[in-house]
Design an enzyme around this catalytic site. Structure first.
Site, PDB file in Angstrom:
ATOM      1  CE  LYS A  73      -0.976   6.476  -2.873  1.00  0.00           C
ATOM      2  NZ  LYS A  73      -0.507   5.896  -1.590  1.00  0.00           N
ATOM      3  CE1 TYR A 102       1.342   1.106  -4.071  1.00  0.00           C
ATOM      4  CE2 TYR A 102      -0.911   0.925  -4.872  1.00  0.00           C
ATOM      5  CZ  TYR A 102       0.139   1.690  -4.390  1.00  0.00           C
ATOM      6  OH  TYR A 102      -0.017   3.043  -4.229  1.00  0.00           O
ATOM      7  CG  ASN A 148      -0.351   8.092   1.420  1.00  0.00           C
ATOM      8  OD1 ASN A 148      -0.940   7.807   0.382  1.00  0.00           O
ATOM      9  ND2 ASN A 148       0.712   7.447   1.837  1.00  0.00           N
ATOM     10  CG  HIS A 165       2.674   5.762  -5.989  1.00  0.00           C
ATOM     11  ND1 HIS A 165       3.122   4.776  -5.148  1.00  0.00           N
ATOM     12  CD2 HIS A 165       3.404   5.656  -7.142  1.00  0.00           C
ATOM     13  CE1 HIS A 165       4.082   4.093  -5.770  1.00  0.00           C
ATOM     14  NE2 HIS A 165       4.263   4.599  -6.981  1.00  0.00           N
ATOM     15  CD  GLU A 168       6.084   2.590  -9.032  1.00  0.00           C
ATOM     16  OE1 GLU A 168       6.227   1.999  -7.955  1.00  0.00           O
ATOM     17  OE2 GLU A 168       5.987   3.835  -9.118  1.00  0.00           O
TER      18      GLU A 168
HETATM   19  P1  GDP Z   1       5.198   5.317   0.089  1.00  0.00           P
HETATM   20  O1  GDP Z   1       6.352   4.873  -0.785  1.00  0.00           O
HETATM   21  O2  GDP Z   1       5.524   6.541   0.909  1.00  0.00           O
HETATM   22  O3  GDP Z   1       3.911   5.478  -0.685  1.00  0.00           O
HETATM   23  O4  GDP Z   1       4.951   4.173   1.185  1.00  0.00           O
HETATM   24  P2  GDP Z   1       5.037   2.563   1.122  1.00  0.00           P
HETATM   25  O5  GDP Z   1       5.717   2.104  -0.139  1.00  0.00           O
HETATM   26  O6  GDP Z   1       5.600   2.116   2.426  1.00  0.00           O
HETATM   27  O7  GDP Z   1       3.508   2.101   1.111  1.00  0.00           O
HETATM   28  C1  GDP Z   1       2.726   2.150  -0.066  1.00  0.00           C
HETATM   29  C2  GDP Z   1       1.355   2.679   0.283  1.00  0.00           C
HETATM   30  O8  GDP Z   1       0.696   1.738   1.142  1.00  0.00           O
HETATM   31  C3  GDP Z   1       1.342   3.986   1.101  1.00  0.00           C
HETATM   32  O9  GDP Z   1       1.501   5.139   0.314  1.00  0.00           O
HETATM   33  C4  GDP Z   1      -0.018   3.917   1.769  1.00  0.00           C
HETATM   34  O10 GDP Z   1      -1.083   4.291   0.883  1.00  0.00           O
HETATM   35  C5  GDP Z   1      -0.137   2.418   2.082  1.00  0.00           C
HETATM   36  N1  GDP Z   1       0.365   2.112   3.441  1.00  0.00           N
HETATM   37  C6  GDP Z   1       1.650   2.185   3.904  1.00  0.00           C
HETATM   38  N2  GDP Z   1       1.728   1.801   5.196  1.00  0.00           N
HETATM   39  C7  GDP Z   1       0.465   1.461   5.560  1.00  0.00           C
HETATM   40  C8  GDP Z   1      -0.106   0.967   6.778  1.00  0.00           C
HETATM   41  O11 GDP Z   1       0.570   0.761   7.794  1.00  0.00           O
HETATM   42  N3  GDP Z   1      -1.470   0.724   6.760  1.00  0.00           N
HETATM   43  C9  GDP Z   1      -2.240   0.933   5.660  1.00  0.00           C
HETATM   44  N4  GDP Z   1      -3.555   0.672   5.726  1.00  0.00           N
HETATM   45  N5  GDP Z   1      -1.726   1.388   4.496  1.00  0.00           N
HETATM   46  C10 GDP Z   1      -0.401   1.649   4.448  1.00  0.00           C
END
Ligand code: GDP
Length: 137
Positions: free
Chosen positions: A9, A49, A112, A115, A126
Site C-alpha cells: 500500500k 474495494y 497497514n 493487502h 482481485e
Molecule cells: P484486511 O482484510 O485485514 O485488509 O481488513 P478489512 O477487509 O477489514 O479492511 C480493508 C482495509 O480497510 C484495511 O486493510 C484498512 O486499510 C482499512 N480499514 C479497515 N478498518 C478500518 C477502520 O476502522 N478505519 C479506517 N480508516 N480504515 C480501515
C-alpha cells in the site's frame, strides 16, 4: 498450489519498505507470478474495494489507496491465501503478531502496509481486476 492477490500500500511504498516486504514474501516461500507498479484513480480504487462500499471508513480508505503508488502482485504457494494473511498479520498493526509485516511496517488500522485476498472467490476477482490476462502467462 494456490494464488492470491497482494498489494504493497501507499504508506509502505512512501516509507521505502517495498524491498523489505518483497524480501519477506520470497523468504517465506511465495513465488511472485506477476507484479506491477500502479497509481490508482478514485474509480479504480472504488471498484477494487466495492465490498466495503457501505463501511464508514470507505471514503478514507479510497483517499488513502489513491494517495500514492502501490505494488500489486500475484503470489503463488501452497495455501497462498491463508499463508499470505498469516504473514501480513492482523488488520490493526497494534494487534498484529510480532514479526508479521503489519507489525513491522504498519502504522495504524488504515495505513497497514499490505493487502491480501481473504477467500478463493475474492482472490479470483482481485487477480482478474488487476491482471485480466494472467491466464495467458
Ligand atoms: P484486511 O482484510 O485485514 O485488509 O481488513 P478489512 O477487509 O477489514 O479492511 C480493508 C482495509 O480497510 C484495511 O486493510 C484498512 O486499510 C482499512 N480499514 C479497515 N478498518 C478500518 C477502520 O476502522 N478505519 C479506517 N480508516 N480504515 C480501515
Amino acid at each position: 498450489m494456490e494464488t492470491t492477490l497482494a498489494i504493497i500500500k501507499p504508506d509502505a511504498f512512501l516509507k521505502g519498505n517495498v524491498g523489505a516486504i518483497i524480501g519477506m514474501i520470497e523468504g517465506n516461500g511465495f513465488k511472485i507470478n506477476a507484479l506491477k507498479l500502479l497509481k490508482l484513480c478514485k474509480h479504480e480504487a472504488e471498484g477494487f474495494y466495492y465490498v466495503h462500499k457501505e463501511k464508514p471508513f470507505f471514503k478514507d480508505l479510497i483517499n488513502f489507496m489513491t494517495s500514492g503508488p502501490i505494488i500489486v502482485m500475484v503470489l503463488k504457494k501452497n495455501k497462498a491465501i491463508e499463508e499470505w494473511r498469516k504473514l501480513m498479520g492482523a488488520t490493526d498493526p497494534k494487534n498484529a503478531e510480532k514479526g508479521t509485516i503489519r507489525n513491522l511496517y504498519g502504522t495504524n488500522i488504515e495505513k497497514n502496509a499490505v493487502h491480501g485476498s481473504d477467500s478463493k472467490e475474492n482472490a479470483l476477482y482481485e487477480i482478474s481486476y488487476f491482471f485480466p490476462k494472467i491466464a495467458l502467462i
